[in-house]
Design a protein around this motif. Sequence first.
Motif, mmCIF file in Angstrom:
data_model
loop_
_atom_site.group_PDB
_atom_site.id
_atom_site.type_symbol
_atom_site.label_atom_id
_atom_site.label_comp_id
_atom_site.label_asym_id
_atom_site.label_seq_id
_atom_site.Cartn_x
_atom_site.Cartn_y
_atom_site.Cartn_z
ATOM 1 N N GLY A 22 38.894 30.929 0.094
ATOM 2 C CA GLY A 22 38.388 30.836 -1.378
ATOM 3 C C GLY A 22 37.522 32.077 -1.721
ATOM 4 O O GLY A 22 37.804 32.697 -2.721
ATOM 5 N N PRO A 23 36.417 32.661 -0.836
ATOM 6 C CA PRO A 23 35.803 33.616 -1.252
ATOM 7 C C PRO A 23 36.579 34.782 -1.419
ATOM 8 O O PRO A 23 36.422 35.763 -2.239
ATOM 9 C CB PRO A 23 34.817 33.782 -0.267
ATOM 10 N N ALA A 24 37.514 35.082 -0.532
ATOM 11 C CA ALA A 24 38.317 36.243 -0.479
ATOM 12 C C ALA A 24 39.173 36.353 -1.695
ATOM 13 O O ALA A 24 39.294 37.419 -2.412
ATOM 14 C CB ALA A 24 39.254 36.368 0.687
ATOM 15 N N ASN A 25 39.917 35.319 -1.803
ATOM 16 C CA ASN A 25 40.593 35.169 -3.297
ATOM 17 C C ASN A 25 39.837 35.681 -4.565
ATOM 18 O O ASN A 25 40.067 36.361 -5.364
ATOM 19 C CB ASN A 25 41.021 33.850 -3.483
ATOM 20 N N LYS A 26 38.703 35.084 -4.372
ATOM 21 C CA LYS A 26 37.750 35.182 -5.812
ATOM 22 C C LYS A 26 37.278 36.713 -5.747
ATOM 23 O O LYS A 26 37.293 37.394 -6.788
ATOM 24 C CB LYS A 26 36.425 34.421 -5.596
ATOM 25 N N LEU A 27 37.018 37.333 -4.667
ATOM 26 C CA LEU A 27 36.484 38.810 -4.525
ATOM 27 C C LEU A 27 37.614 39.709 -4.675
ATOM 28 O O LEU A 27 37.326 40.830 -5.589
ATOM 29 C CB LEU A 27 35.597 39.010 -3.281
ATOM 30 N N VAL A 28 38.768 39.498 -4.508
ATOM 31 C CA VAL A 28 40.026 40.424 -4.702
ATOM 32 C C VAL A 28 40.078 40.218 -5.814
ATOM 33 O O VAL A 28 40.146 41.526 -6.597
ATOM 34 C CB VAL A 28 41.211 39.772 -3.946
ATOM 35 N N ALA A 29 40.266 39.399 -6.806
ATOM 36 C CA ALA A 29 40.259 39.250 -8.137
ATOM 37 C C ALA A 29 39.321 39.793 -8.884
ATOM 38 O O ALA A 29 39.654 40.624 -9.902
ATOM 39 C CB ALA A 29 40.306 37.748 -8.676
ATOM 40 N N ARG A 30 37.868 39.784 -8.455
ATOM 41 C CA ARG A 30 36.888 40.278 -9.143
ATOM 42 C C ARG A 30 37.010 41.882 -9.152
ATOM 43 O O ARG A 30 36.848 42.651 -10.009
ATOM 44 C CB ARG A 30 35.665 39.999 -8.252
ATOM 45 N N TYR A 31 37.680 42.541 -8.106
ATOM 46 C CA TYR A 31 37.773 44.044 -7.965
ATOM 47 C C TYR A 31 39.124 44.186 -8.606
ATOM 48 O O TYR A 31 39.692 45.519 -8.320
ATOM 49 C CB TYR A 31 37.680 44.551 -6.625
ATOM 50 N N GLY A 32 40.048 43.365 -9.116
ATOM 51 C CA GLY A 32 41.177 43.900 -9.782
ATOM 52 C C GLY A 32 42.474 43.921 -8.643
ATOM 53 O O GLY A 32 43.547 44.329 -8.957
ATOM 54 N N GLY A 33 42.220 43.143 -7.525
ATOM 55 C CA GLY A 33 43.287 43.110 -6.530
ATOM 56 C C GLY A 33 44.221 41.960 -6.963
ATOM 57 O O GLY A 33 44.005 41.012 -7.598
#
Length: 100
Positions: A22-33
Amino acid sequence: MAYFSVLAVTPTSEDWIPDYIGPANKLVARYGGKYLARTSSHEQLEGDAQDAALRIVIEWPSREAAVNFMNDLEYAPHLKARTAGSNSFHFLIEGKDDLA
């Protein structure tokens, strides 16, 4: 220019995985990944065997986005858990063709 994270991950423990996704998904998206692949369905076609349970490919809008994701303080405990609970190899590849 796009960059790609290419990871080979073999968990040595699965304890970290539920708290990581969950946190990895959110952070990847936050950085445009954008995840292009996260799968255990892969095969090696060439070279000495390099086993990995999972192969992961993430597309990033820039090198800075990928590096900022990896250095994000919110990601730090999850990165620590992943590296402690797996054998992981992460390559950052520039999306260009030097041989063209």
